[in-house]
Design an enzyme around this catalytic site. Sequence first.
Site, mmCIF file in Angstrom:
data_model
loop_
_atom_site.group_PDB
_atom_site.id
_atom_site.type_symbol
_atom_site.label_atom_id
_atom_site.label_comp_id
_atom_site.label_asym_id
_atom_site.label_seq_id
_atom_site.Cartn_x
_atom_site.Cartn_y
_atom_site.Cartn_z
ATOM 1 C CD1 TRP A 31 -21.974 -11.031 -79.150
ATOM 2 C CD2 TRP A 31 -22.795 -11.299 -81.128
ATOM 3 N NE1 TRP A 31 -20.947 -11.861 -80.061
ATOM 4 C CE2 TRP A 31 -21.356 -11.964 -81.112
ATOM 5 C CE3 TRP A 31 -23.477 -11.282 -82.400
ATOM 6 C CZ2 TRP A 31 -20.743 -12.601 -82.396
ATOM 7 C CZ3 TRP A 31 -22.719 -11.982 -83.481
ATOM 8 C CH2 TRP A 31 -21.455 -12.722 -83.399
ATOM 9 C CD GLU A 67 -21.124 -15.307 -73.141
ATOM 10 O OE1 GLU A 67 -21.605 -14.356 -73.961
ATOM 11 O OE2 GLU A 67 -20.537 -16.455 -73.166
ATOM 12 C CG LEU A 132 -28.970 -15.738 -80.442
ATOM 13 C CD1 LEU A 132 -29.812 -17.131 -79.863
ATOM 14 C CD2 LEU A 132 -27.549 -15.917 -80.343
ATOM 15 C CB ILE A 133 -28.991 -12.313 -86.512
ATOM 16 C CG1 ILE A 133 -29.610 -11.389 -85.883
ATOM 17 C CG2 ILE A 133 -29.108 -12.548 -88.137
ATOM 18 C CD1 ILE A 133 -29.381 -9.882 -86.230
ATOM 19 C CG HIS A 139 -22.022 -20.418 -83.223
ATOM 20 N ND1 HIS A 139 -22.135 -19.148 -83.047
ATOM 21 C CD2 HIS A 139 -21.739 -21.179 -82.306
ATOM 22 C CE1 HIS A 139 -21.386 -18.895 -81.771
ATOM 23 N NE2 HIS A 139 -21.056 -20.216 -81.392
ATOM 24 C CG PHE A 164 -36.845 -16.527 -73.937
ATOM 25 C CD1 PHE A 164 -37.280 -16.362 -75.124
ATOM 26 C CD2 PHE A 164 -35.479 -17.064 -73.812
ATOM 27 C CE1 PHE A 164 -36.607 -17.100 -76.154
ATOM 28 C CE2 PHE A 164 -34.730 -17.597 -74.700
ATOM 29 C CZ PHE A 164 -35.456 -17.430 -75.883
ATOM 30 N NE ARG A 178 -40.222 -11.468 -85.370
ATOM 31 C CZ ARG A 178 -40.571 -11.310 -86.526
ATOM 32 N NH1 ARG A 178 -39.906 -10.588 -87.090
ATOM 33 N NH2 ARG A 178 -41.474 -12.328 -87.189
#
Length: 207
Positions: A31, A67, A132-133, A139, A164, A178
């Site tokens: 992703w 995942e 993650l966006i 969600h 992390f 970033r």
Amino acid sequence: MGGDDFHKGVKAASRSLDGSNLKVLIVHTRWNSEIVDPLVFAAKRELEKHGVQPQNIIVHDVPGAYELPGAAMRLIRQSQQQSTNLVSSVVEDLMTTAGELSGSVSGSTRDANDKAQLKAGPFDAAICIGVLIKGSTMHFEYIADAVSHGIMRVGLDTGVPTIFGVLTCLNDDQAMERAGIGRGETKGHNHGTDWGAAAVEMALLQL
Ligand SMILES: Nc1c(NC[C@H](O)[C@H](O)[C@H](O)CO)[nH]c(=O)[nH]c1=O
Ligand SMILES: CC(=O)[C@@H](O)COP(=O)(O)O
């Protein structure tokens, strides 16, 4: 630090970090790969800068951030179990060899020694990398919460420092900055370098 100011990176550790004997796992998502890939590249480069041998950096990919914890846990546990199995088989060979040597000289000693030198060994650290966006539903919040707690658990449950490396961003620009590929005048800071250095530092942490 407010607004879209971005973190310029963590202060370097006070002691030298020799990663030449470390084995590090990187699990990354597919992703948002256009942002994840530069993060993975920077993390690997930083690991090698600290002496980690390229062949000792093991990389796996998964569909998305959700995942990451399960994959990291599974791969770390496998490395720990393989290491245990190999050590026990080497010990078994050495015991057999000792028995043979008590009566006659055997070539299995060399084989046993070779196996001992080839001991795979568990991972010394792991880095979970994803982006993650935020979209238009909740969600994002649910995945971000589950993944952050899940990755924390991997480190605590396995005893293997698990970094992390998941960006949780409100828009593409925040994520790109970033990963050091910002669209503005400044490209930003690639957090992958921080994660690579943290993996070496935490792998070497001891009394
Ligand atoms: N929206 C993002 C996702 N969503 C997919 C989940 O992570 C997961 O793969 C799916 O729910 C199946 O279990 N993943 C990201 O890494 N980044 C996103 O922005
Ligand atoms: C982080 C996500 O899962 C998010 O990109 C999904 O977008 P949406 O909330 O619009 O379905």
